[in-house]
Each structure stands twice: as structure tokens, then as C-alpha cells.
Design a protein around this motif. Structure first.
Motif, mmCIF file in Angstrom:
data_model
loop_
_atom_site.group_PDB
_atom_site.id
_atom_site.type_symbol
_atom_site.label_atom_id
_atom_site.label_comp_id
_atom_site.label_asym_id
_atom_site.label_seq_id
_atom_site.Cartn_x
_atom_site.Cartn_y
_atom_site.Cartn_z
ATOM 1 N N VAL A 16 0.846 -1.203 0.000
ATOM 2 C CA VAL A 16 0.000 0.000 0.000
ATOM 3 C C VAL A 16 0.876 1.245 0.000
ATOM 4 N N GLU A 17 1.969 1.204 0.725
ATOM 5 C CA GLU A 17 2.868 2.356 0.789
ATOM 6 C C GLU A 17 3.464 2.669 -0.585
ATOM 7 N N THR A 18 3.850 1.636 -1.323
ATOM 8 C CA THR A 18 4.409 1.833 -2.662
ATOM 9 C C THR A 18 3.365 2.420 -3.601
ATOM 10 N N VAL A 19 2.157 1.871 -3.578
ATOM 11 C CA VAL A 19 1.085 2.365 -4.455
ATOM 12 C C VAL A 19 0.726 3.800 -4.086
ATOM 13 N N ALA A 20 0.650 4.099 -2.800
ATOM 14 C CA ALA A 20 0.359 5.468 -2.362
ATOM 15 C C ALA A 20 1.435 6.428 -2.854
ATOM 16 N N ASP A 21 2.673 6.001 -2.817
ATOM 17 C CA ASP A 21 3.772 6.833 -3.301
ATOM 18 C C ASP A 21 3.672 7.067 -4.808
ATOM 19 N N VAL A 22 3.353 6.038 -5.562
ATOM 20 C CA VAL A 22 3.229 6.149 -7.022
ATOM 21 C C VAL A 22 2.148 7.164 -7.396
ATOM 22 N N TYR A 23 1.000 7.078 -6.730
ATOM 23 C CA TYR A 23 -0.129 7.952 -7.065
ATOM 24 C C TYR A 23 -0.178 9.221 -6.226
ATOM 25 N N ARG A 24 0.813 9.393 -5.368
ATOM 26 C CA ARG A 24 0.921 10.578 -4.513
ATOM 27 C C ARG A 24 -0.357 10.835 -3.713
ATOM 28 N N VAL A 25 -0.776 9.780 -3.026
ATOM 29 C CA VAL A 25 -1.920 9.871 -2.128
ATOM 30 C C VAL A 25 -1.461 9.430 -0.750
ATOM 31 N N GLU A 26 -2.236 9.762 0.245
ATOM 32 C CA GLU A 26 -1.919 9.370 1.610
ATOM 33 C C GLU A 26 -2.210 7.881 1.800
ATOM 34 N N VAL A 27 -1.342 7.211 2.514
ATOM 35 C CA VAL A 27 -1.531 5.786 2.813
ATOM 36 C C VAL A 27 -2.856 5.584 3.537
ATOM 37 N N VAL A 28 -3.176 6.480 4.451
ATOM 38 C CA VAL A 28 -4.420 6.366 5.217
ATOM 39 C C VAL A 28 -5.624 6.393 4.286
ATOM 40 N N TRP A 29 -5.614 7.292 3.304
ATOM 41 C CA TRP A 29 -6.730 7.374 2.355
ATOM 42 C C TRP A 29 -6.815 6.104 1.517
ATOM 43 N N LEU A 30 -5.694 5.599 1.059
ATOM 44 C CA LEU A 30 -5.699 4.383 0.250
ATOM 45 C C LEU A 30 -6.201 3.192 1.067
ATOM 46 N N ARG A 31 -5.874 3.150 2.337
ATOM 47 C CA ARG A 31 -6.418 2.089 3.193
ATOM 48 C C ARG A 31 -7.926 2.243 3.358
ATOM 49 N N VAL A 54 -2.193 -5.772 -11.215
ATOM 50 C CA VAL A 54 -3.218 -5.701 -12.256
ATOM 51 C C VAL A 54 -4.367 -4.773 -11.874
ATOM 52 N N ARG A 55 -4.441 -4.352 -10.619
ATOM 53 C CA ARG A 55 -5.497 -3.440 -10.161
ATOM 54 C C ARG A 55 -5.074 -1.977 -10.198
ATOM 55 N N LEU A 56 -3.867 -1.691 -10.677
ATOM 56 C CA LEU A 56 -3.380 -0.305 -10.668
ATOM 57 C C LEU A 56 -4.210 0.610 -11.563
ATOM 58 N N ASP A 57 -4.778 0.096 -12.656
ATOM 59 C CA ASP A 57 -5.672 0.929 -13.469
ATOM 60 C C ASP A 57 -6.882 1.371 -12.653
ATOM 61 N N ARG A 58 -7.406 0.454 -11.848
ATOM 62 C CA ARG A 58 -8.556 0.803 -11.000
ATOM 63 C C ARG A 58 -8.145 1.821 -9.946
ATOM 64 N N VAL A 59 -6.960 1.648 -9.359
ATOM 65 C CA VAL A 59 -6.470 2.637 -8.396
ATOM 66 C C VAL A 59 -6.388 4.004 -9.062
ATOM 67 N N ALA A 60 -5.841 4.056 -10.276
ATOM 68 C CA ALA A 60 -5.720 5.325 -10.997
ATOM 69 C C ALA A 60 -7.093 5.953 -11.234
ATOM 70 N N ARG A 61 -8.075 5.145 -11.600
ATOM 71 C CA ARG A 61 -9.434 5.646 -11.826
ATOM 72 C C ARG A 61 -10.012 6.212 -10.534
ATOM 73 N N ILE A 62 -9.810 5.518 -9.440
ATOM 74 C CA ILE A 62 -10.305 5.972 -8.136
ATOM 75 C C ILE A 62 -9.644 7.292 -7.747
ATOM 76 N N VAL A 63 -8.341 7.384 -7.937
ATOM 77 C CA VAL A 63 -7.618 8.615 -7.611
ATOM 78 C C VAL A 63 -8.121 9.771 -8.468
ATOM 79 N N ARG A 64 -8.332 9.534 -9.763
ATOM 80 C CA ARG A 64 -8.847 10.598 -10.650
ATOM 81 C C ARG A 64 -10.226 11.070 -10.210
#
Length: 87
Positions: A16-31, A54-64
């Protein structure tokens, strides 16, 4: 797990920390996204939370949806469900 990466049955997962860093979001929010079930079953709890690559596209959509439109998690869920129903 090293560098935030691990493999489960040959599939790449990221912390989660790596994904949060990639998308520049807070770890707490991603959790919170994970707790809301918006990433499905590809999230695992090994020693730490991990997300299937394989879920990174969905993460990107959620962040957008969150950043660009200011959607909260319930609105994001509705938008994702509407998009999936259209398919």
C-alpha cells in the motif's frame, strides 16, 4: 517483501505504501479505499496490505475521481458501478 514488491503464485503485488507513493496519495486514504472494498479481492493482508499490480488501473481511476471531481468514497463506488454496468 522487498522494495514494496512481492509475488503471490507468480502475480506481482505492491505494498500500500508503494502504491500510495506512485499515485501521490496518503496511505491512510488508500487504506480507506481498501476498507470500502473498492479494490475487490486482489488486496491481501500478508504481513502488510498489498495490492495486485493488475489493479493499478482501477487505483488510478479511483484517484482521478477523487482528485479531479472531488468524489468521496460512496460517490466513487457509484461511479465505478455505473461504469461497470455500462460494459
Amino acid at each position: 517483501m522487498s522494495d514494496g514488491r512481492t509475488y503471490v503464485e507468480g502475480d506481482l503485488y505492491l505494498s500500500v505504501e508503494t502504491v500510495a507513493d506512485v499515485y501521490r496519495v496518503e496511505v491512510v486514504w488508500l487504506r480507506e479505499v481498501i476498507d470500502a472494498g473498492l479494490l475487490g479481492t486482489e488486496v491481501g493482508v500478508r504481513p502488510a496490505f498489498i495490492i495486485a499490480a493488475v489493479r493499478l488501473d482501477r487505483v488510478a481511476r479511483i484517484v482521478r475521481l477523487h482528485r479531479a471531481l472531488g468524489f468521496d468514497l460512496d460517490q466513487i463506488r457509484d461511479a465505478l458501478e455505473d461504469a461497470e454496468a455500462a460494459w
